[in-house]
Design a protein around this motif. Structure first.
Motif, short mmCIF file in Angstrom:
data_model
loop_
_atom_site.label_atom_id
_atom_site.label_comp_id
_atom_site.label_asym_id
_atom_site.label_seq_id
_atom_site.Cartn_x
_atom_site.Cartn_y
_atom_site.Cartn_z
N PHE A 1 0.85 -1.18 0.00
CA PHE A 1 0.00 0.00 0.00
C PHE A 1 0.89 1.24 0.00
CE2 PHE A 1 -2.63 3.29 1.96
CZ PHE A 1 -3.80 3.17 1.23
N PRO A 2 0.58 2.26 -0.82
CA PRO A 2 1.43 3.45 -0.89
C PRO A 2 1.31 4.31 0.37
CG PRO A 2 -0.51 3.73 -2.27
CD PRO A 2 -0.55 2.31 -1.77
N SER A 3 2.10 3.95 1.38
CA SER A 3 2.04 4.68 2.65
C SER A 3 2.72 6.03 2.57
CB SER A 3 2.71 3.85 3.76
OG SER A 3 4.09 3.69 3.48
N GLY A 4 3.60 6.21 1.56
CA GLY A 4 4.30 7.47 1.42
C GLY A 4 5.58 7.56 2.21
N SER A 5 5.95 6.48 2.93
CA SER A 5 7.16 6.51 3.75
C SER A 5 7.78 5.13 3.78
CB SER A 5 6.83 6.97 5.18
OG SER A 5 7.95 6.77 6.04
N SER A 6 9.11 5.08 3.65
CA SER A 6 9.80 3.79 3.75
C SER A 6 9.85 3.29 5.18
CB SER A 6 11.23 3.92 3.19
OG SER A 6 11.95 4.90 3.94
N ASN A 7 9.53 4.15 6.15
CA ASN A 7 9.51 3.74 7.55
C ASN A 7 8.16 3.18 7.98
OD1 ASN A 7 12.20 4.41 8.25
ND2 ASN A 7 11.64 6.58 8.35
N ASP A 8 7.18 3.24 7.11
CA ASP A 8 5.86 2.72 7.43
C ASP A 8 5.42 1.83 6.27
OD1 ASP A 8 3.48 2.22 8.70
OD2 ASP A 8 2.54 4.12 8.11
N THR A 9 5.67 0.54 6.40
CA THR A 9 5.38 -0.41 5.33
C THR A 9 4.06 -1.12 5.62
OG1 THR A 9 7.75 -0.76 4.98
CG2 THR A 9 6.25 -2.39 4.06
N ILE A 10 3.15 -1.06 4.65
CA ILE A 10 1.85 -1.73 4.78
C ILE A 10 1.67 -2.64 3.58
CG2 ILE A 10 -0.65 -1.42 4.92
CD1 ILE A 10 -0.13 1.36 6.11
N ILE A 11 1.30 -3.89 3.85
CA ILE A 11 1.06 -4.86 2.79
C ILE A 11 -0.39 -5.34 2.89
CG2 ILE A 11 1.77 -7.05 1.76
CD1 ILE A 11 4.48 -6.72 3.11
N VAL A 12 -1.05 -5.43 1.74
CA VAL A 12 -2.40 -5.98 1.66
C VAL A 12 -2.32 -7.32 0.93
CG1 VAL A 12 -4.78 -5.55 0.93
CG2 VAL A 12 -3.28 -3.62 1.47
N THR A 13 -2.90 -8.37 1.51
CA THR A 13 -2.87 -9.69 0.89
C THR A 13 -4.28 -10.25 0.79
OG1 THR A 13 -2.49 -10.76 3.05
CG2 THR A 13 -0.55 -10.23 1.71
N GLY A 14 -4.52 -11.00 -0.28
CA GLY A 14 -5.78 -11.69 -0.48
C GLY A 14 -5.54 -13.16 -0.71
N SER A 15 -6.45 -14.00 -0.25
CA SER A 15 -6.19 -15.44 -0.23
C SER A 15 -7.39 -16.23 -0.69
CB SER A 15 -5.80 -15.86 1.20
OG SER A 15 -5.86 -17.26 1.37
N ALA A 16 -7.13 -17.51 -0.97
CA ALA A 16 -8.21 -18.44 -1.29
C ALA A 16 -9.07 -18.74 -0.07
CB ALA A 16 -7.63 -19.74 -1.85
N ASP A 17 -8.66 -18.27 1.12
CA ASP A 17 -9.50 -18.44 2.31
C ASP A 17 -10.60 -17.38 2.40
OD1 ASP A 17 -8.24 -16.15 3.16
OD2 ASP A 17 -7.08 -17.10 4.76
N CYS A 18 -10.75 -16.57 1.33
CA CYS A 18 -11.80 -15.55 1.21
C CYS A 18 -11.56 -14.33 2.09
CB CYS A 18 -13.20 -16.12 1.50
SG CYS A 18 -13.59 -17.62 0.59
N THR A 19 -10.37 -14.17 2.65
CA THR A 19 -10.10 -13.04 3.52
C THR A 19 -9.01 -12.14 2.93
OG1 THR A 19 -8.37 -14.10 4.86
CG2 THR A 19 -10.67 -14.42 5.55
N ILE A 20 -9.04 -10.88 3.36
CA ILE A 20 -8.01 -9.90 3.07
C ILE A 20 -7.35 -9.56 4.40
CG2 ILE A 20 -7.53 -7.59 2.18
CD1 ILE A 20 -10.38 -7.92 0.77
N ARG A 21 -6.03 -9.59 4.42
CA ARG A 21 -5.30 -9.28 5.65
C ARG A 21 -4.31 -8.15 5.40
NH1 ARG A 21 -5.72 -13.55 9.73
NH2 ARG A 21 -7.09 -15.16 8.92
N LEU A 22 -4.06 -7.39 6.46
CA LEU A 22 -3.13 -6.27 6.40
C LEU A 22 -1.93 -6.55 7.28
CD1 LEU A 22 -5.72 -3.35 6.72
CD2 LEU A 22 -4.81 -4.36 4.64
N TRP A 23 -0.75 -6.17 6.81
CA TRP A 23 0.50 -6.40 7.53
C TRP A 23 1.23 -5.06 7.59
CZ3 TRP A 23 0.93 -11.76 8.51
CH2 TRP A 23 0.08 -12.56 7.74
#
Length: 812
Positions: free
Chosen positions: A67-89
């Protein structure tokens, strides 16, 4: 007890959207590895592979986006899975990645794609439930401020199809544009002036499913036209231009390209007009990119300081292509081609070719590209500006299905793993002057059956069992021995004792010993272009490499030749064990009756079966292990019993039943291990009844002297063969992936409570632990050994190596 993860091997998921390279400057590449999220820095100088393997999803990860957080010090990842859920890291600074509490389960089916766009707080998800959902993500760079996600809109795709590709971009200061495509040959264009997107246009032209979409501005001017690339299973890439104004853009000359032949007449330049934010827009066909010979899975833009806009495409034809427009004519041409540019595909998976490249990614700076192939391994190329050429570098990878067995070399110099992905892999430690890192150095066995078990017969030979009725014995070739010596310091045996190299014949299952071809590897690949009947031959240049082998080396030139086949079983091989002397091999197959639930022994001098087979069990034997002095053999099985066989004093290759316990556990027993000789005749068994039992053998009877209670079924157990000051160390793994370590007192063999350590969920596998093995002390490690190391094989497709400082295990 302090511990760290020294090494993780895991293959990437074969889904075009399952990886992303962080554009925000962290250097991280995130990809789905089974149901885990793997983090890797491809351009790190330390040579390490996967740094973290994060658990959370319960099924395969199909989509990953930073996700474009705008800072290399704040990393956000969005993942989608076959388990039908979206998770954020999320990760702040250099801390470890944490799974955010947000788990989004609004979709009713597998999530296949995710789109984000710079300077917006939205992300879009596409699912197999036939919907596309628009989300807002609010976050603050403050680590204490939680992420907040809200659903803005649900778009039901009509006519219904499954979205496989999404791309989001700013249309103007107040509007956005979204492209959606998938299991139809049409691209749908949506625009939004506020929160909601409305269908604006449908683009036709492709003749197959569309696997990738990407927007880019034609120039650095934010008011310049948007260019959309669409990559399809029809083997072509189409470019589309979104132009602001009532007048159409100048007609592209790409359609006049003589290469297109009859395509030039049939390419429609119909203008699709729409209005957004009171401005008029048009979408027109711009160019057709031809050159790939198979499905195209991904196409990704970048803007270089010198070349301008460039497009990277990855295809099932085993190649990456970099496309740039000709300055004079505007025709898009392939300026570079990476991968396998030849007709040498081979007829078996032994060539590593079939399946092509599923993912192609630019590095944020554009000086490197990566691709993921069918074997789960990454390929990395870096660009040399002085020569304007691309060169391949070593990367990372691993198994893509359940890892069923592991085995250390007898001296602990390397680790072998075998998997349901039908490969056996050899991992060793690359030693440089100041750095060390673990890598895959050989792929000894590429098979046609799922592999189930493995063990070593000395430092240069191993035996494996698969879903077939026979076992196969392999010898280390001279080429691999030379690489392990030069890069890992592993001493080879006498040169005459090793075969030169190995090869798999077309449509064959047996690795045949061959002589290496003394010519350059790159030249060899080009020589094969004209003749697709020639089988790839090992090259002597492979042994001269000064870095871990590339994927092309591993999948073609570093096989082990097959030495022997062992017959006798009536069903698929389930487990095996080699004696410490290497003179005897014990094996068992899957069984549902007493007739087949036998243990067959083979001597390794003449490779003959030692008859009669050993009988004690009525169902499948799940684990076998010889005692440290080879005097005893323990077996455990699904029939809930264990049995001990004793070596005949007069016939050292013959074993006879000594004692058995038909009620060793209340449920099936899955693992067994002998304690060091200093403990006496002590062994442990692990069962689905959630216990590890410690048994002491006295004459012809064995007594349960201790029991360790776990919170879930125990699937594997292993004793450290080095006695510690206060007792004996034991590790066991569970059905959910947790790993526990503890010490038993020397005299009474009871657990010392203060030594109990549970490897937490952050570091442990996310699925069943199939095998744990302590690394043998000695060999090349010798007196320099400063830590104990534990290898773990899991159903989550990972191989992990944990290290424990000596002080943490020996301190009372």
């Amino acid at each position: 007890m302090s511990l760290k993860v020294d090494f993780i091997a895991a293959g990437g998921n074969r889904h075009p959207a399952a990886a992303d390279w962080d554009p925000n400057g962290s250097g991280l590449l995130a990809f789905g590895a089974g149901n885990n999220l793997a983090l890797w820095k491809p351009q790190a100088t330390d040579g390490n592979g996967i740094s973290e393997l994060l658990r959370g999803h319960t099924d395969v990860i199909n989509a990953v986006k930073f996700f474009p957080s705008g800072s290399s010090n704040d990393t956000i990842i969005v993942t989608g899975s076959a388990d039908c859920t979206i998770r954020l890291w999320r990760r702040h600074g250099n801390s470890s990645m944490e799974q955010d509490p947000w788990v989004i389960d609004d979709h009713q089916d597998s999530i296949n794609c995710i789109a984000v766009s710079a300077n917006t707080n939205n992300f879009i998800t596409g699912s197999a439930d036939g919907t596309v959902k628009v989300w807002s993500l609010d976050h603050d760079s403050d680590a204490e401020t939680p992420i907040e996600v809200k659903l803005w809109q649900t778009i039901s795709l009509k006519p219904k199809y499954l979205s496989l590709a999404l791309s989001l971009a700013r249309l103007n200061d107040s509007s956005r544009v979204l492209a959606v495509a998938g299991t139809r040959s049409t691209i749908q264009i949506y625009t939004s002036e506020g929160k909601n997107f409305q269908l604006a246009a449908s683009l036709t032209g492709h003749e197959g499913w569309i696997r990738s979409l990407a927007f880019a501005r034609e120039s650095e001017d934010p008011q310049s036209d948007l260019v959309l690339s669409s990559a399809s299973q029809d083997k072509y890439i189409r470019l589309w231009r979104i132009h602001q104004g009532t007048e159409l853009p100048a007609a592209s000359k790409a359609g006049d390209d003589p290469i297109l032949g009859s395509f030039g007449k049939s390419l429609s330049n119909k203008a699709h007009r729409f209005n957004c934010s009171r401005l008029d827009y048009s979408v027109t066909f711009e160019a057709l990119l031809l050159g790939h010979e198979d499905w195209i899975y991904t196409a990704q833009w970048r803007r270089g300081p010198e070349r301008g806009l460039e497009l990277l495409s990855a295809s099932a034809d085993n190649s990456l292509a970099i496309w740039t427009p000709d300055p004079a004519s505007g025709v898009w041409l392939s300026s570079a081609r990476l991968g396998e540019i030849s007709a040498q595909k081979g007829s078996t998976t032994a060539t590593g070719s079939t399946g092509g490249f599923w993912i192609g990614l630019w590095s944020p700076s554009g000086d490197a590209v990566v691709s993921l192939g069918r074997t789960g391994s990454w390929r990395l190329w870096t660009h040399d500006t002085s020569s304007d050429s691309w060169s391949q570098q070593y990367a990372t990878g691993g198994h893509v299905k359940e890892v069923k067995g592991i085995a250390w070399a007898s001296d602990g110099s390397y680790l072998l793993s075998t998997s349901s992905d039908q490969t056996t892999r050899l991992f060793a430690e690359w030693k440089r002057t100041r750095e060390k890192s673990w890598h895959e150095f050989s792929r000894p066995q590429i098979h046609g059956y799922d592999l189930n078990c493995i063990d070593t017969l000395g430092p240069h030979r191993f035996i494996s069992g698969a879903d077939e009725k026979l076992l196969r014995v392999f010898d280390e070739p001279k080429t691999v021995a030379e690489i392990l010596f030069s890069l890992c310091g592993i001493e080879p045996p006498a040169a005459s004792a090793l075969p030169s190299a190995a090869n798999i014949p077309v449509l064959g299952l047996s690795n045949k010993a061959v002589q290496p071809v003394a010519h350059d590897l790159d030249k060899m690949e080009s020589d094969l272009i004209e003749d697709d009947t020639v089988q790839a031959q090992p090259s002597t240049s492979v042994a001269d490499i000064r870095h871990p082998p590339l994927e092309d080396h591993l999948s073609r030139h570093l096989l082990f030749p097959e030495h022997e086949k062992l017959y006798g079983h009536g069903y698929e091989i389930a487990t095996l064990a080699a004696s410490h002397s290497g003179h005897v091999v014990a094996t068992a197959c899957r069984a549902s009756s007493i007739d087949h639930a036998v243990i067959r022994l083979y001597e390794t001098k003449e490779w003959r079966e030692i008859r009669p087979p050993l009988t004690a069990h009525s169902l499948t034997v799940t684990s076998l292990e010889f005692s440290p002095d080879d005097k005893y053999l323990v077996s455990v099985g699904r029939d809930r019993q264990w049995a001990i066989f004793q070596r005949n004093a007069d016939k050292p290759d013959v074993y006879e039943l000594l004692t058995a316990n038909p009620k060793g556990h209340s449920r099936m027993i899955l693992g067994a291990s002998w304690a060091p000789l200093a403990a006496g005749r002590v062994f442990a068994t692990a069962g689905r009844d959630k216990t590890v039992k410690i048994w002491k053998l006295n004459e012809k009877e064995a007594e349960c002297v201790a029991s360790i209670t776990a919170t879930e079924p125990v699937t594997t157990v292993d004793f450290l063969q080095t006695p510690l000051d206060q007792g004996f160390c034991i590790a066991y793994g569970t059905d959910s992936g947790l790993i526990n370590i503890c010490c038993l007192e020397k005299d009474i063999l009871q657990v010392i409570p203060e030594t109990v350590v549970e490897i937490g969920s952050k570091l442990s596998p996310s699925k069943t632990v199939n095998q744990l093995l302590w690394r043998p002390l000695g060999g090349i490690q010798g007196a320099n050994q400063r830590q104990y190391e534990l290898a773990a094989a899991s159903d989550d497709s990972s191989v992990r190596l944990y290290s424990f400082p000596m002080a943490s295990l020996t301190a009372t």
